[in-house]
Design a protein around this motif. Structure first.
Motif, PDB file in Angstrom:
ATOM      1  N   ILE A   1       5.241  -6.003  72.663  1.00  0.00           N
ATOM      2  CA  ILE A   1       5.935  -6.601  71.516  1.00  0.00           C
ATOM      3  C   ILE A   1       5.993  -5.603  70.366  1.00  0.00           C
ATOM      4  CG2 ILE A   1       5.758  -8.370  69.719  1.00  0.00           C
ATOM      5  CD1 ILE A   1       4.644 -10.264  71.851  1.00  0.00           C
ATOM      6  N   LYS A   2       4.888  -4.906  70.122  1.00  0.00           N
ATOM      7  CA  LYS A   2       4.845  -3.912  69.047  1.00  0.00           C
ATOM      8  C   LYS A   2       5.792  -2.746  69.333  1.00  0.00           C
ATOM      9  CE  LYS A   2       0.054  -4.954  67.751  1.00  0.00           C
ATOM     10  NZ  LYS A   2      -1.344  -4.415  67.671  1.00  0.00           N
TER      11      LYS A   2
ATOM     12  N   VAL B   1       9.253  -9.823  77.346  1.00  0.00           N
ATOM     13  CA  VAL B   1       9.119  -8.657  76.465  1.00  0.00           C
ATOM     14  C   VAL B   1       9.397  -7.368  77.232  1.00  0.00           C
ATOM     15  CG1 VAL B   1       7.468  -9.837  74.976  1.00  0.00           C
ATOM     16  CG2 VAL B   1       6.622  -8.417  76.847  1.00  0.00           C
TER      17      VAL B   1
ATOM     18  N   ASN C   1       8.516  -2.862  71.139  1.00  0.00           N
ATOM     19  CA  ASN C   1       9.888  -3.351  70.959  1.00  0.00           C
ATOM     20  C   ASN C   1      10.271  -3.419  69.486  1.00  0.00           C
ATOM     21  OD1 ASN C   1       9.960  -3.615  73.710  1.00  0.00           O
ATOM     22  ND2 ASN C   1       9.864  -5.841  73.748  1.00  0.00           N
ATOM     23  N   GLU C   2       9.329  -3.890  68.669  1.00  0.00           N
ATOM     24  CA  GLU C   2       9.606  -3.997  67.236  1.00  0.00           C
ATOM     25  C   GLU C   2       9.757  -2.617  66.604  1.00  0.00           C
ATOM     26  OE1 GLU C   2       6.325  -6.278  65.840  1.00  0.00           O
ATOM     27  OE2 GLU C   2       7.224  -8.222  66.369  1.00  0.00           O
ATOM     28  N   LYS C   3       8.895  -1.702  66.982  1.00  0.00           N
ATOM     29  CA  LYS C   3       8.940  -0.353  66.411  1.00  0.00           C
ATOM     30  C   LYS C   3      10.229   0.360  66.771  1.00  0.00           C
ATOM     31  CE  LYS C   3       6.338   3.995  66.226  1.00  0.00           C
ATOM     32  NZ  LYS C   3       5.105   4.716  66.692  1.00  0.00           N
ATOM     33  N   ARG C   4      10.696   0.162  67.993  1.00  0.00           N
ATOM     34  CA  ARG C   4      11.900   0.838  68.468  1.00  0.00           C
ATOM     35  C   ARG C   4      13.166  -0.009  68.268  1.00  0.00           C
ATOM     36  NH1 ARG C   4      11.144   5.136  71.959  1.00  0.00           N
ATOM     37  NH2 ARG C   4      13.111   4.624  72.997  1.00  0.00           N
ATOM     38  N   ASN C   5      12.966  -1.221  67.742  1.00  0.00           N
ATOM     39  CA  ASN C   5      14.093  -2.132  67.525  1.00  0.00           C
ATOM     40  C   ASN C   5      14.897  -2.293  68.819  1.00  0.00           C
ATOM     41  OD1 ASN C   5      15.756  -3.859  66.065  1.00  0.00           O
ATOM     42  ND2 ASN C   5      17.151  -2.216  65.464  1.00  0.00           N
TER      43      ASN C   5
END
Length: 293
Positions: free
Chosen positions: A93-94, A27, A96-100
């Motif tokens: 992980i959050k 991650v 990465n998901e938020k920033r794509n």
């Protein structure tokens, strides 16, 4: 070490890592980067089994620790929080998901060399020689600062220090990734994290008794604390009696009110509403009359 010494050593490190890697660290890092970091970790841990690292390996390890995670391409990781703490795998992980975002390949050797060049850039050859000479007169202790028997009494002119602010910072958790890289079990390290003000004051009193022992007559202590609990507790009010009871005179209290930078804002800390908004530097002096027991 010189930049050339660092560059030469980096060429000698076995970077081809074929063993298993830590999947949870994906991650933060691209697999190519992670394999380089695993190789570097294996190299340092193996070297330490045969004795202390030399100056060049110590330097590379220091720079690598600083570059493990951060918020720019100058770090080994994908975008995360600034480098003085590592978020958890779940938190990353959050992010990465938020920033794509996905971890990009980073050139580990070039990042180490670039940071080394920045750190050494302002040093002249004469200054480097002088630093090497001065380094022979120091030693590093990794232990409770209230028990420093290796330091002779009445031998220190100046102490500059800052203790944990009660339980404001979780040092073990913030440094979990650094500890992994160094091969250290954070649970085995004694860290002063105290929630109750009375217990914290008791611990600081022991520290000041030790500081009084090692200080020369006329020597000084600069002791930096801050306000905590949303400004309700001003730690300097608790620290002054600790120093006085140890026989030291409080000669000044310097208060620094600060405006936060964008780094603090990354943690959701707003100016003068959360966190430590002011620093208090207490200046103590040991009386010239001699050592006070």
């Amino acid at each position: 070490p010189t930049l050339r010494e660092v560059a030469t050593r980096l060429l000698q490190i076995p970077w081809d890592y074929k063993d298993e890697i830590r999947d949870d660290l994906r991650v933060f890092y691209h697999e190519t980067t992670l394999r380089k970091l695993m190789a570097l970790r294996k190299y340092f841990v193996g070297k330490k089994e045969n004795g202390p690292l030399d100056k060049t390996d110590s330097w590379i390890q220091m720079v690598s620790l600083n570059r493990l995670t951060g918020h720019s391409p100058g770090f080994f990781s994908v975008y995360t929080l600034p480098p003085n703490q590592a978020v958890s795998v779940v938190s990353q992980i959050k992010i990465n998901e938020k920033r794509n975002q996905v971890p990009p390949v980073r050139d580990v050797e070039q990042i180490i060399l670039k940071k080394t060049k920045q750190l050494l850039n302002d040093l002249s050859l004469e200054e480097i020689v002088n630093l090497k000479k001065a380094s022979g007169g120091h030693f590093l202790l990794n232990q409770n600062c209230a028990q420093t028997g290796q330091i002779p009494p009445d031998s220190v002119s100046l102490v500059v220090t800052s203790p944990p602010f009660l339980d404001v910072v979780d040092y073990a958790t913030d440094n979990w990734l650094r500890c992994w890289f160094l091969g250290i079990d954070a649970k085995e390290i004694e860290i002063t994290i105290l929630k109750k003000l009375e217990k914290w004051q008791e611990a600081m009193s022991k520290v000041f008794r030790e500081l009084s022992r090692i200080l020369k007559p006329g020597g000084h202590v600069a002791f930096e604390v801050g306000e905590v609990r949303n400004g309700k507790i001003k730690l300097e009010e608790t620290i002054v009696p600790c120093g006085q009871q140890a026989g030291l005179e409080c000669v000044a209290i310097m208060i620094n009110a600060q405006e936060f930078t964008k780094t603090a804002n990354c943690w959701g800390v707003d100016n003068n509403t959360k966190g430590t908004n002011t620093n208090r530097i207490l200046i103590f002096r040991k009386p010239d009359e001699g050592r006070i027991v």
